[in-house]
Enzyme design. Structure first.
Site, PDB file in Angstrom:
ATOM      1  N   TRP A  35      77.255  25.551   6.640  1.00 20.35           N
ATOM      2  CA  TRP A  35      76.878  26.368   7.795  1.00 20.35           C
ATOM      3  C   TRP A  35      76.691  27.819   7.399  1.00 20.35           C
ATOM      4  CZ3 TRP A  35      74.355  24.101  11.252  1.00 20.35           C
ATOM      5  CH2 TRP A  35      74.656  22.783  11.628  1.00 20.35           C
ATOM      6  N   ASP A  64      81.387  32.759  12.887  1.00 17.59           N
ATOM      7  CA  ASP A  64      80.856  31.515  13.461  1.00 17.59           C
ATOM      8  C   ASP A  64      82.038  30.569  13.641  1.00 17.59           C
ATOM      9  OD1 ASP A  64      79.802  29.071  14.062  1.00 17.59           O
ATOM     10  OD2 ASP A  64      78.481  28.949  12.310  1.00 17.59           O
ATOM     11  N   LYS A  74      81.878  21.193  19.919  1.00 20.49           N
ATOM     12  CA  LYS A  74      83.027  20.764  19.110  1.00 20.49           C
ATOM     13  C   LYS A  74      84.343  20.947  19.865  1.00 20.49           C
ATOM     14  CE  LYS A  74      79.922  21.132  15.554  1.00 20.49           C
ATOM     15  NZ  LYS A  74      79.006  22.059  14.921  1.00 20.49           N
TER      16      LYS A  74
HETATM   17  C1  LIG Z   1      77.949  22.602  14.415  1.00 19.34           C
HETATM   18  C2  LIG Z   1      77.942  23.939  13.783  1.00 19.34           C
HETATM   19  C3  LIG Z   1      76.833  24.793  13.850  1.00 19.34           C
HETATM   20  C4  LIG Z   1      75.535  24.384  14.505  1.00 19.34           C
HETATM   21  O1  LIG Z   1      75.668  24.398  15.854  1.00 19.34           O
HETATM   22  P1  LIG Z   1      74.403  24.085  16.808  1.00 19.34           P
HETATM   23  O2  LIG Z   1      75.021  24.372  18.147  1.00 19.34           O
HETATM   24  O3  LIG Z   1      74.028  22.665  16.603  1.00 19.34           O
HETATM   25  O4  LIG Z   1      73.329  25.023  16.460  1.00 19.34           O
HETATM   26  C5  LIG Z   1      76.925  26.029  13.264  1.00 19.34           C
HETATM   27  N1  LIG Z   1      78.037  26.435  12.642  1.00 19.34           N
HETATM   28  C6  LIG Z   1      79.129  25.640  12.551  1.00 19.34           C
HETATM   29  C7  LIG Z   1      80.342  26.145  11.844  1.00 19.34           C
HETATM   30  C8  LIG Z   1      79.112  24.369  13.114  1.00 19.34           C
HETATM   31  O5  LIG Z   1      80.186  23.589  13.026  1.00 19.34           O
END
Ligand SMILES: *Cc1c(COP(=O)(O)O)cnc(C)c1O
Length: 360
Positions: A102, A172, A196
């Site tokens: 990511w 993030d 998540k």
């Molecule tokens: C799942 C995830 C993303 C992507 O998220 P989307 O909402 O599908 O764009 C980005 N960063 C992390 C750490 C993730 O776990």
């Protein structure tokens, strides 16, 4: 009805209590005679849902008053572009820490809109650890430092909060938000795709220190403009109303669990039990250095990859699903977000022991 234990990395399991409440309110939300999905986002019913959700999130995370809380769309991936567009005016310098899949995606996007420096990378050790504070090569003139506290695919988490001086730190937190208490005031911005640990996909939460919002790169799409979104209370256009509502139900559920300190204790217990089981066996292995292990995403391999298919099939039969590891890593991955009960982790550990006894 029978519900499985769902170890999916995302969209992940939701609390059964939350789903039950959503079901009870599906056709008629609190006497309104309609579903939340059918409500005007500007009507008083939905405004109360939206405001309560924000207030509950602020309370859970102890968000200081000088931070805006935005309920956006487009996933965490849209923020990969929005962040440099909003904070790196004139495509100025930005620092990124590269600790996994990511981070890499965030970096690739930021390179289109800013002058990215890699403050540290763990790619040469296949993302099985995190860089030490002393190894961060930080640029005092950077617009911000971006990092991924929990790498969902590799199962790697920072055991410490990077110290970035006066340069705002952006995190993030897609796969770790709400897993335990944090000090929001240490961050310039926190963001997370909801699917998540918050609610269904389609909603993205951003928590931004308000003095950072303002100037932005020329040509930035309005939908990516944090100032516009903040001014409009995240309702410049139609927001993801149902996702916002379910996020609100999840925040209330978390408050009923005792808040983030209480959920963190449960999360620590779940993760410890699973890692202990992996470490105690010669049949299962986790490649991540112990201090950087994620408590949310636990990847593990079997001694013989030929047994992977049998493991997954047996697990499924035992009601344990979505354990296949990410295609880039292989093996298994158990995502054990807030909504995964301790009984689910125990069932997985029992299944693993039984599978090892038969096949090890
Ligand atoms: C799942 C995830 C993303 C992507 O998220 P989307 O909402 O599908 O764009 C980005 N960063 C992390 C750490 C993730 O776990």
């Amino acid at each position: 009805m029978s519900r499985v234990f769902n170890f999916s990395a995302g969209p992940g399991a939701l609390s059964e209590e939350v789903l039950q409440q959503a079901k009870d309110e599906l056709l008629d939300w609190q006497g309104s005679g309609m579903s939340v999905m059918e409500m005007s986002h500007r009507g008083k019913e939905f405004i109360s849902i939206a405001e309560t959700a924000e207030a509950d999130l602020r309370e859970l995370m102890a968000v200081p008053d000088n931070y805006k809380v935005l309920f956006l769309q487009g996933g965490a991936s849209s923020q990969f572009a929005a962040i440099p567009l909003n904070f790196a005016t004139d495509k100025r310098a930005t620092d990124y820490i590269n600790t996994g899949s990511w981070s890499k995606k965030a970096i690739a996007e930021a390179k289109r809109f800013s002058d990215v420096s890699i403050a540290a990378t763990t790619e040469e050790i296949k993302f099985t650890g995190t860089p030490a504070q002393g190894d961060l090569n930080l640029n005092a003139d950077a617009a911000y430092v971006h990092y991924t506290p929990n790498e969902t695919i590799e199962g790697v988490a920072f055991p410490y909060l990077p110290e970035t001086g006066d340069v705002p730190l952006i995190a993030d937190m897609s796969s770790t938000i709400l897993s335990g208490p944090i000090d929001v005031s240490k961050y310039g911005m926190i963001y997370a795709g909801a699917q998540k640990n918050i609610g269904p996909a389609g909603l993205t939460v951003a928590i931004i220190r308000d003095d950072l919002i303002g100037e932005l790169q020329a040509g930035t799409p309005t939908m990516f403009n944090y100032a516009t979104m903040a001014k409009a209370g995240s309702m410049y256009n139609t927001p993801a109303t149902y996702g916002w509502y379910l996020a609100g139900l999840t925040f209330q559920w978390l408050k009923r669990q005792g808040g983030l300190t209480a959920i963190a204790e449960i999360n620590q217990r779940k993760a410890k039990a699973l890692y202990d089981a992996i470490d105690a066996s010669d049949f299962y292995a986790n490649p991540v250095s112990i201090e950087s292990r994620s408590i949310m995403n636990v990847p593990f391999t079997l001694a013989d990859a030929e047994l992977d298919a049998a493991f997954l099939a047996g697990a499924k039969e035992a009601g344990l699903v979505t354990l296949k590891g990410h295609r880039s890593v292989g093996g298994m991955r158990a995502s054990i977000y807030n909504a995964m009960p301790e009984a689910g982790v125990k069932a997985l550990i029992d299944f693993m022991a039984e599978f090892e006894r038969k096949n090890g």
